[in-house]
Design a protein around this motif. Sequence first.
Motif, mmCIF file in Angstrom:
data_model
loop_
_atom_site.group_PDB
_atom_site.id
_atom_site.type_symbol
_atom_site.label_atom_id
_atom_site.label_comp_id
_atom_site.label_asym_id
_atom_site.label_seq_id
_atom_site.Cartn_x
_atom_site.Cartn_y
_atom_site.Cartn_z
ATOM 1 N N VAL A 44 0.968 -1.072 0.098
ATOM 2 C CA VAL A 44 -0.061 0.067 -0.027
ATOM 3 C C VAL A 44 0.967 1.316 0.055
ATOM 4 O O VAL A 44 1.644 1.353 0.811
ATOM 5 N N GLN A 45 0.579 2.189 -0.804
ATOM 6 C CA GLN A 45 1.222 3.541 -0.861
ATOM 7 C C GLN A 45 0.807 4.602 -0.091
ATOM 8 O O GLN A 45 -0.151 4.294 0.296
ATOM 9 N N TYR A 46 1.601 5.326 0.469
ATOM 10 C CA TYR A 46 1.163 6.350 1.605
ATOM 11 C C TYR A 46 1.566 7.765 0.752
ATOM 12 O O TYR A 46 2.317 7.835 -0.160
ATOM 13 N N VAL A 47 0.916 8.757 1.515
ATOM 14 C CA VAL A 47 1.217 10.056 0.913
ATOM 15 C C VAL A 47 1.416 10.935 2.269
ATOM 16 O O VAL A 47 0.536 10.870 3.253
ATOM 17 N N VAL A 48 2.248 11.856 2.199
ATOM 18 C CA VAL A 48 2.463 12.751 3.376
ATOM 19 C C VAL A 48 2.479 14.209 2.536
ATOM 20 O O VAL A 48 2.871 14.413 1.595
ATOM 21 N N THR A 49 1.877 15.039 3.623
ATOM 22 C CA THR A 49 1.880 16.553 2.947
ATOM 23 C C THR A 49 2.862 17.339 4.122
ATOM 24 O O THR A 49 2.850 17.189 5.238
ATOM 25 N N LEU A 50 3.678 18.059 3.364
ATOM 26 C CA LEU A 50 4.787 18.827 4.028
ATOM 27 C C LEU A 50 4.680 20.360 3.618
ATOM 28 O O LEU A 50 4.206 20.702 2.394
#
Length: 130
Positions: A44-50
């Motif tokens: 499963v891929q993840y996403v992060v907001t920076l």
Amino acid sequence: MALQDLPVMLSGYRLMITEAPVAKVREADDGTVTPVVDRVSGAVQYVVTLFAKPVPVEGRKVGKGEEIRVNLPGDPGKGFEEGTYVELVNAVVNTYEIPDRIDPRKIASAGLWFKAAGLKSVTRSARSAA
């Protein structure tokens, strides 16, 4: 033509997590939501907001910064909460183009997206000194 996996150097920016990493999901037309998985590994891929804010440079005006979303190949693990300063491991940028429906020779929309192999926690004082 879309350019893929162009190495990007973000050493001139301080990167702070504004939204902790979460599983990346896709919503179908019927409203069902499914996690996005890597085609090769099946993870499963993840996403992060920076929030990417330029590091101050003497004699130059510091920009306000921008919020960016970064795709990750999996769960980066514990310790990456909102407010944590990070570096991206092997960061790349990709471009995309969406042709116009009426005239496919024209571009209706274009943009870019970031991805990285992972996150590395950074102490703010060490990063500020850079």
